[in-house]
Enzyme design. Sequence first.
Site, PDB file in Angstrom:
ATOM      1  CB  CYS A  49      -0.911   0.004   1.225  1.00 39.34           C
ATOM      2  SG  CYS A  49      -2.067   1.396   1.268  1.00 39.34           S
ATOM      3  CG  HIS A  59      -1.812  -0.914   5.973  1.00 35.63           C
ATOM      4  ND1 HIS A  59      -2.446   0.055   6.717  1.00 35.63           N
ATOM      5  CD2 HIS A  59      -1.799  -0.458   4.696  1.00 35.63           C
ATOM      6  CE1 HIS A  59      -2.798   1.062   5.933  1.00 35.63           C
ATOM      7  NE2 HIS A  59      -2.412   0.772   4.701  1.00 35.63           N
ATOM      8  CG  ASP A 116      -0.780   4.222   5.227  1.00 38.27           C
ATOM      9  OD1 ASP A 116       0.119   4.709   5.936  1.00 38.27           O
ATOM     10  OD2 ASP A 116      -1.978   4.266   5.539  1.00 38.27           O
ATOM     11  CB  CYS A 135      -5.943  -0.380   4.331  1.00 38.27           C
ATOM     12  SG  CYS A 135      -5.686   0.129   2.623  1.00 38.27           S
TER      13      CYS A 135
END
Length: 217
Positions: free
Chosen positions: A43, A99, A45, A102
């Site tokens: 991701c 994760h 992130d 998310c």
Amino acid sequence: MPKSYLDLLESNKKWASTVQTYNPTFFDELSQGQNPNYLWIGCADSRVPASEITGVVPGSIFVHRNIANMVVHTDMNMLSVLFYAVKVLKVKHIIVCGHYGCGGVISAMQKEKFGFIDNWLRHIKDVYRLHQKELDEIENQEERANKYVELNVMEQVLNLSKISFLNEEWEKGEFPYIHGWVYSLKDGILKDLNITTNTTEGLESVFKFSEKTSKIF
């Protein structure tokens, strides 16, 4: 605040100096080329940086990141990274890592409009559609989101297994293996979902290729 980006440049100098203190030849060796054993599809992130959370040095992991670690078969960016990793770098392991918490997955659970990003969230919503009965039965929203994250990773591992040039590598040998992991922001621990595969055996027959290459139409 407008010049806060300069902090990154200062930190970079300190980091490079520290690395050279402990390993004077590190950057000389790194500049000669890369030979990673791993491809990480994660991701975007900012809290989930692949090298940091796995404790490895630069050059160990080839990385592709997008919102919610998706494997979309029409995503030329992802396919290009995957092709290079598999065909050129010859990575031994591909890790799809989601994760908990998310934002992409949580947004896909909702009915609100988010604008342009809705077009990407649609791919994540497809995962909910496939597992709607199981997910709808989970009343606690956080628990439902966590399960959704795990199911999303599982589906992306399956999506990888359907990619033609990855199948070609499996016909030649056992690598690369595909793994599905989930990272916890609450304790920093990676969870192995135990869905490792290096074969098309579990796929529906329509996704399996014959050895013969045919003309299109």
